[in-house]
Each structure stands twice: as C-alpha cells, then as structure tokens.
Design a protein around this motif. Structure first.
Motif, PDB file in Angstrom:
ATOM      1  N   TYR A 187      38.240  38.612  38.904  1.00 11.15           N
ATOM      2  CA  TYR A 187      37.611  38.967  39.716  1.00 11.15           C
ATOM      3  C   TYR A 187      36.651  39.594  38.648  1.00 11.15           C
ATOM      4  N   THR A 188      35.274  39.714  39.668  1.00  4.01           N
ATOM      5  CA  THR A 188      33.847  40.439  38.917  1.00  4.01           C
ATOM      6  C   THR A 188      34.086  41.788  39.029  1.00  4.01           C
ATOM      7  N   ALA A 189      33.593  43.156  38.921  1.00  7.93           N
ATOM      8  CA  ALA A 189      33.721  43.885  39.262  1.00  7.93           C
ATOM      9  C   ALA A 189      32.810  45.248  38.049  1.00  7.93           C
ATOM     10  N   LEU A 190      32.270  45.809  39.243  1.00  9.01           N
ATOM     11  CA  LEU A 190      30.957  46.810  38.656  1.00  9.01           C
ATOM     12  C   LEU A 190      31.755  48.432  38.711  1.00  9.01           C
ATOM     13  N   VAL A 191      31.493  48.612  37.344  1.00  6.45           N
ATOM     14  CA  VAL A 191      32.680  49.823  37.593  1.00  6.45           C
ATOM     15  C   VAL A 191      31.536  51.160  36.730  1.00  6.45           C
ATOM     16  N   HIS A 229      43.818  41.915  32.699  1.00  6.62           N
ATOM     17  CA  HIS A 229      42.585  41.415  31.054  1.00  6.62           C
ATOM     18  C   HIS A 229      41.261  41.328  31.820  1.00  6.62           C
ATOM     19  N   TYR A 230      40.409  42.618  31.012  1.00  9.61           N
ATOM     20  CA  TYR A 230      38.569  42.373  30.702  1.00  9.61           C
ATOM     21  C   TYR A 230      37.655  42.322  30.304  1.00  9.61           C
ATOM     22  N   LYS A 231      36.947  41.942  29.969  1.00  5.46           N
ATOM     23  CA  LYS A 231      35.507  41.268  29.460  1.00  5.46           C
ATOM     24  C   LYS A 231      34.490  41.825  29.995  1.00  5.46           C
ATOM     25  N   VAL A 256      43.631  50.589  40.206  1.00  7.59           N
ATOM     26  CA  VAL A 256      44.176  51.739  39.394  1.00  7.59           C
ATOM     27  C   VAL A 256      44.300  51.221  37.823  1.00  7.59           C
ATOM     28  N   HIS A 257      43.656  50.000  37.294  1.00  8.12           N
ATOM     29  CA  HIS A 257      43.587  50.115  35.534  1.00  8.12           C
ATOM     30  C   HIS A 257      42.116  50.646  35.455  1.00  8.12           C
ATOM     31  N   MET A 258      41.244  50.415  36.645  1.00  4.31           N
ATOM     32  CA  MET A 258      40.109  50.847  35.920  1.00  4.31           C
ATOM     33  C   MET A 258      39.690  52.398  36.317  1.00  4.31           C
ATOM     34  N   GLU A 259      40.426  52.667  36.626  1.00  2.00           N
ATOM     35  CA  GLU A 259      40.718  53.902  37.283  1.00  2.00           C
ATOM     36  C   GLU A 259      41.321  54.728  36.007  1.00  2.00           C
ATOM     37  N   ASP A 268      35.097  52.915  44.799  1.00  2.67           N
ATOM     38  CA  ASP A 268      36.396  53.086  44.838  1.00  2.67           C
ATOM     39  C   ASP A 268      36.620  54.735  45.219  1.00  2.67           C
ATOM     40  N   LYS A 269      36.199  55.889  46.006  1.00  5.95           N
ATOM     41  CA  LYS A 269      36.240  57.283  46.325  1.00  5.95           C
ATOM     42  C   LYS A 269      38.274  57.161  45.981  1.00  5.95           C
ATOM     43  N   LYS A 270      38.596  56.853  46.783  1.00  6.95           N
ATOM     44  CA  LYS A 270      40.516  56.360  46.801  1.00  6.95           C
ATOM     45  C   LYS A 270      40.587  56.328  44.848  1.00  6.95           C
ATOM     46  N   TYR A 271      39.839  55.695  44.419  1.00  4.85           N
ATOM     47  CA  TYR A 271      40.622  55.140  42.833  1.00  4.85           C
ATOM     48  C   TYR A 271      39.831  56.172  42.254  1.00  4.85           C
ATOM     49  N   GLY A 272      38.332  57.063  42.302  1.00  4.86           N
ATOM     50  CA  GLY A 272      37.876  58.765  41.272  1.00  4.86           C
ATOM     51  C   GLY A 272      36.299  57.540  41.222  1.00  4.86           C
ATOM     52  N   SER A 273      35.811  56.854  42.218  1.00  4.41           N
ATOM     53  CA  SER A 273      34.705  56.507  41.967  1.00  4.41           C
ATOM     54  C   SER A 273      33.972  57.376  42.421  1.00  4.41           C
TER      55      SER A 273
END
Length: 314
Positions: A187-191, A229-231, A256-259, A268-273
């Motif tokens: 996946y690609t995630a913008l955090v 795993h993230y990079k 969940v892991h990003m939060e 992602d308001k549900k998990y902290g954004s």
C-alpha cells in the motif's frame, strides 16, 4: 526481513488503435514475418502481458487472421498474413464502469483498480453503486448466469487493487489459501507528521470491540497478530509518504498501526487523524502479487500512486 519475489508485471492493456472492418469494433493489427503458430506469435508480439491473458483473447474470439476469426492455439501462420486483435465485448462494456477500471481479466479472476469512495460490496442501502454490483452486471453481458465472488475487500475510502473470483471454487481456493497464495500486498499511505525512521516493522495484536473499533496491544492478549513493514518514500514538514507492506492482512491493520506510531493516515478520523486536505483517506492499495488459482503462475498487479498523495508530500 521482507521476502523478495521475482514476478511478472501485469499492466492494463492499451486501447486498440484502429478500426476493424467489422462495424464498431476497434482493433490492433500485427504483421506476420515468419512461419509460426498463432499462440507463440501472440506471445512473441506481447499482445497481452501474461500467457493466461493471451489465451483469454483467443477463447473470447478476439483474434482474426486475414479477416477470419480463429480460436485454435496452433493455427499456422505464414509471412505476409495480418493478425488482428479485436477489442472484446469486455473492453466495450468497461466504458460503462464507474469508479473502477479493469487491470486484468481471465477465465478465473478479475482484478480492478477501485477509486476512493466506491464501496467494494453491498451496504445497507441496496441502491448504492458498488464494485461488486457493477462487475456482476459486466460479466452477465457475456452470459446471464455469470457471477462474481468477493475474495477480499477494501474500505470505501481506500483506493487501489482489488481481486474478484469468477466462480465459487476459485473464491474458496483463494480465501482458504490466502496466506500462501498472496505473495505481496503493498500500500501507499500518506500519514500525518514527519516519520523519522527510513524503514521499520510494527508488530502487535489487534482486537475489535462491539463498536467495530480495532485496538492494538504490544503483547498477545488473544487478539490477531499483525505485522506491518513500512519504508519512507518522502516527506515534508506536514506529511510523510510511506510504502507499506503487509505481512499479515488484518482488518484496519495499516490504519491502526499508523495511529500506534503517532502518524495516523491522513483523513482517518476514526484512528487519530485531525486533518483531511485530500478529502479522502490517504491509503491506496498499490500492488498485489498472487499465485494464479488455476495456472499456478506468479502474477503481479500494480497501480500508480494517486497524484494527490504526491502533491501533498512534496
């Protein structure tokens, strides 16, 4: 350590360029230069990016040799003949799809690129347009008894690669052997914020409460073990763009892991954004590599990172 796999990249076929003699059928023509047979010729010319896809083209009756429809794999070809690949009914049907596009289709599976905002399957509102409903209509244009089966899901606001089966047997085989048949899920995630580690691994146990909120703990509390795993791809002062590879595929695992590491997925308001400049969830299923359920071939399906992710991580 993450496993590395050799794989064949499957890309969306380009639309045919010319108009065939048959009315309203688009084609691409190939000139035969030496004696050969039809299937080897199509593979050599790379009319599709996998052997399965080429066979599907033949099976559907898309292949014409000097104006004659041919389905035999071993049909002999001579120099000077013209092989034409006619846009199949599926390609014409695809024009009617909304919020999804087909990356790959063969006798056993359909792989799509789903846009954010499109439901994977049925909701409480039966009138909602879903990927499942559209694909069911799509395959039934070939035959009214054709069906589509959901193999896995993406959240409504997550975009990217999604796999469907064309038979219950294929669906069952994929689901029952998911951990061994799926070789790569990226996946690609913008955090939010600046992720300091260039790469890392998150391991925890996930449990879901009655309110359907997933919680993470660092110890085994009877929940499901989850490994992510993230990079880091790049970041600015506000956001970080990550490549995230799943070792396990638990519900809401990445979110969940990003939060948990203090960098929730954007939107992602549900998990902290706390911000949502994208007007969507900052999560995209970029890559899926599987062992094909009938051929045993290792296949990889990829989509591009959404431009808006790149824009906000400059």
């Amino acid at each position: 350590m993450r496993k590395q796999y050799s794989k064949e990249t499957i890309k969306k076929s380009k639309k045919p360029e010319r108009t065939h003699k048959q009315q309203d059928s688009k084609t691409k023509d190939y000139l035969v230069k030496e004696p050969t047979e039809l299937l080897p010729f199509l593979l050599q010319e790379k009319v599709k990016n996998s052997r399965n896809s080429v066979k599907s083209v033949l099976t559907r009756g898309q292949v014409w040799v000097d104006g004659k429809n041919i389905k035999q794999h071993n049909h002999p070809l001579l120099p000077g003949q013209t092989v034409s690949i006619v846009a199949n009914k599926a390609a014409l049907k695809e024009e009617a799809l909304t919020g999804i596009s087909i990356l790959h289709e063969d006798e056993a599976i359909i792989v799509i690129n789903k846009e954010a905002g499109m439901l994977s399957m049925a909701s409480k509102n039966e009138q909602d347009l879903t990927a499942y409903r559209q694909l069911t209509t799509y395959v039934r244009k070939e035959h009214p008894k054709n069906r589509i089966f959901v193999v896995h899901r993406l959240d409504r606001d997550t975009s990217g690669v999604m796999l469907f089966a064309k038979s219950e047997a294929v669906k069952t085989k994929l689901q029952e052997n998911w951990t061994t048949m799926v070789k790569e899920r990226i996946y690609t995630a913008l955090v939010e914020g600046v992720v300091r580690d260039e790469e890392n691994t998150i391991t925890s146990w996930l449990t879901e409460n009655k309110a359907m909120h997933v919680f993470s703990t660092s110890y085994d509390n009877g929940g499901k073990k989850a490994v992510t795993h993230y990079k880091k791809i790049r970041s600015n002062n506000e956001f970080t763009l990550l490549e995230v590879q799943l070792e396990t595929g638990r519900k809401n695992q990445i979110r969940v892991h990003m939060e948990e590491i203090g960098h929730p997925v954007v939107g992602d308001k549900k998990y902290g954004s706390t911000v949502n400049p994208l007007k969507r969830l900052g999560l995209h299923a970029t890559t899926l590599a599987i062992i094909h359920p009938t051929s045993g071939e290792l296949m990889q399906f990829k989509t591009k990172i959404p431009k808006v992710f790149l824009q906000f991580s400059k």
